[in-house]
Design an enzyme around this catalytic site. Sequence first.
Site, PDB file in Angstrom:
ATOM      1  N   PRO A   1       3.023   4.529  -0.654  1.00  0.00           N
ATOM      2  CA  PRO A   1       2.752   5.575   0.340  1.00  0.00           C
ATOM      3  C   PRO A   1       1.269   5.860   0.577  1.00  0.00           C
ATOM      4  O   PRO A   1       0.931   6.679   1.413  1.00  0.00           O
ATOM      5  CB  PRO A   1       3.431   6.805  -0.260  1.00  0.00           C
ATOM      6  CG  PRO A   1       3.316   6.593  -1.734  1.00  0.00           C
ATOM      7  CD  PRO A   1       3.481   5.104  -1.943  1.00  0.00           C
ATOM      8  N   GLY A   2       0.359   5.214  -0.174  1.00  0.00           N
ATOM      9  CA  GLY A   2      -1.061   5.357   0.116  1.00  0.00           C
ATOM     10  C   GLY A   2      -1.875   6.130  -0.893  1.00  0.00           C
ATOM     11  O   GLY A   2      -3.051   6.387  -0.649  1.00  0.00           O
ATOM     12  N   SER A   3      -1.307   6.485  -2.033  1.00  0.00           N
ATOM     13  CA  SER A   3      -2.084   7.244  -3.019  1.00  0.00           C
ATOM     14  C   SER A   3      -3.277   6.445  -3.515  1.00  0.00           C
ATOM     15  O   SER A   3      -4.401   6.958  -3.581  1.00  0.00           O
ATOM     16  CB  SER A   3      -1.189   7.658  -4.192  1.00  0.00           C
ATOM     17  OG  SER A   3      -0.533   6.526  -4.749  1.00  0.00           O
ATOM     18  N   LYS A   4      -3.052   5.174  -3.843  1.00  0.00           N
ATOM     19  CA  LYS A   4      -4.150   4.318  -4.304  1.00  0.00           C
ATOM     20  C   LYS A   4      -5.050   3.928  -3.143  1.00  0.00           C
ATOM     21  O   LYS A   4      -6.267   3.795  -3.305  1.00  0.00           O
ATOM     22  CB  LYS A   4      -3.579   3.090  -5.012  1.00  0.00           C
ATOM     23  CG  LYS A   4      -2.688   3.435  -6.201  1.00  0.00           C
ATOM     24  CD  LYS A   4      -2.003   2.201  -6.759  1.00  0.00           C
ATOM     25  CE  LYS A   4      -0.980   2.581  -7.801  1.00  0.00           C
ATOM     26  NZ  LYS A   4       0.149   3.365  -7.228  1.00  0.00           N
TER      27      LYS A   4
ATOM     28  N   GLU B   1       1.617  -3.059   4.452  1.00  0.00           N
ATOM     29  CA  GLU B   1       2.948  -2.599   4.038  1.00  0.00           C
ATOM     30  C   GLU B   1       3.991  -3.286   4.912  1.00  0.00           C
ATOM     31  O   GLU B   1       4.073  -3.034   6.110  1.00  0.00           O
ATOM     32  CB  GLU B   1       3.057  -1.077   4.166  1.00  0.00           C
ATOM     33  CG  GLU B   1       4.431  -0.529   3.824  1.00  0.00           C
ATOM     34  CD  GLU B   1       4.942  -1.018   2.489  1.00  0.00           C
ATOM     35  OE1 GLU B   1       6.050  -1.584   2.476  1.00  0.00           O
ATOM     36  OE2 GLU B   1       4.240  -0.864   1.467  1.00  0.00           O
TER      37      GLU B   1
ATOM     38  N   ASP C   1      -0.351  -3.751  -6.149  1.00  0.00           N
ATOM     39  CA  ASP C   1       0.497  -2.779  -6.841  1.00  0.00           C
ATOM     40  C   ASP C   1       1.940  -3.169  -6.517  1.00  0.00           C
ATOM     41  O   ASP C   1       2.532  -2.699  -5.559  1.00  0.00           O
ATOM     42  CB  ASP C   1       0.175  -1.362  -6.370  1.00  0.00           C
ATOM     43  CG  ASP C   1       0.940  -0.315  -7.157  1.00  0.00           C
ATOM     44  OD1 ASP C   1       0.953  -0.394  -8.391  1.00  0.00           O
ATOM     45  OD2 ASP C   1       1.543   0.576  -6.528  1.00  0.00           O
TER      46      ASP C   1
ATOM     47  N   CYS D   1       4.570   0.031 -12.276  1.00  0.00           N
ATOM     48  CA  CYS D   1       4.959   1.249 -12.986  1.00  0.00           C
ATOM     49  C   CYS D   1       6.182   0.975 -13.857  1.00  0.00           C
ATOM     50  O   CYS D   1       7.098   1.788 -13.962  1.00  0.00           O
ATOM     51  CB  CYS D   1       5.225   2.399 -12.017  1.00  0.00           C
ATOM     52  SG  CYS D   1       6.522   2.067 -10.805  1.00  0.00           S
TER      53      CYS D   1
ATOM     54  N   ALA E   1       0.775  -1.243   0.000  1.00  0.00           N
ATOM     55  CA  ALA E   1       0.000   0.000   0.000  1.00  0.00           C
ATOM     56  C   ALA E   1       0.803   1.288   0.000  1.00  0.00           C
ATOM     57  O   ALA E   1       0.345   2.292  -0.552  1.00  0.00           O
ATOM     58  CB  ALA E   1      -0.946   0.003   1.196  1.00  0.00           C
TER      59      ALA E   1
END
Length: 402
Positions: free
Chosen positions: A89-92, A110, A154, A207, A87
């Site tokens: 840094p938490g943007s999603k 995490e 992710d 990414c 997870a």
Amino acid sequence: MKPTRTFRITGQEHEVPGIETLLRTEGFDFEPALLHPRVRVLQEEPFALGRSLAARLGLIYIQDISSMVPPLVLAPHPGDVVLDLCASPGSKTGMLAEAVGLRGMVMANEPSPRRLATLRANMRQIGAVEVVTTSFARFPKLPSTLGFPRILVDAPCSGWGTAHKHPEVLRLWREEKTQTLESLQRALLARAAEILAPGGLLVYSTCTTNTRENEAQISWAEDALGLRPQTPPTLQGIALEPTQPGCLRVVDRRGQGFFVAMLRKDGPPPPAWTIPEEGGRPVHAAFPDAAACWDAFTLVPRHKVWDLTPKLALLLPADIAWRGLEIGRHGKNIAWNLGCRRLENLVHAPVWEVDDARMLSRLLAGESFHHAGSDGRVKVFFQQVFVGWATRRAGRLMWTNR
């Protein structure tokens, strides 16, 4: 071409106009993006957006437009339970929390202690009360009666899609060096498949533009794990390119390179997690209306702070250690932080309306202001936007958020 700066508005729906006003007062200009109603595309940036009042107060979250695609493809519904397996840094995570709403839950995992601290700080900053955090290198199995209906993986990757910002990744992760990452990605997919409920959806994203970390992993998941590729939902306002069944690549020049795939586990639709009517610790007396307004949450004392936790977390087995969102220190009186943003209407306190962004900036910088009334905590608002807490002592107000 340099990627376009994008951000999400994280405040409540009625606060959106005030947040936009706050940004424009400081000289920022932006336009809506078709991808999502809360997404904005930056047009003018007089100084770093991260130093804006809106960013410092957790009212916006700066995020590459490409990284918004995975949670939008997973598309959880209000009330859903979602596992974000990697997870930080938490943007999603923040986008998933917004989607599931106050009767849902996002379990954000995490393994790295340092990155876990970043994740928790970011969720507290934006007030994502729907998020529960865990820290497992290998996430435990759930009882057969639970299972996660939606999982986002992710995965750690070579990051080739970020080479425009971080050219060193092409040197650090040459093609012959990605085998360790590929093994880790398969291990994450295998574990996610085990804890995914029958009929559940899994979204895998990276990414990188490396086919071995992307399409090849999806083919492996289909053959080895029995997961079935699903056609991702159509998204407006971003350029996507299908590559094989269930797989998309982001080819939009405004963002970084990104890969997203959707998979389903065979079986009937997963049963919904039901909020327990009883259980957990009682809600603290500081929340006089909580029983009626926050029946989906419980307060958990931890050391010297209060954690606000979705009651859905109480359904988890005892071997899954989790933590809710820290909303403030406890003692004789609770010292609220910005994590309690969604709770402010349940806390009775005087209100101070600040209409001048420069005054708000001075307040955050430590300047005090004259204010008549009795000593105590005061809610601070900017054009109907709750921005935090001040303390009034001897007729002076000072900012007290930490």
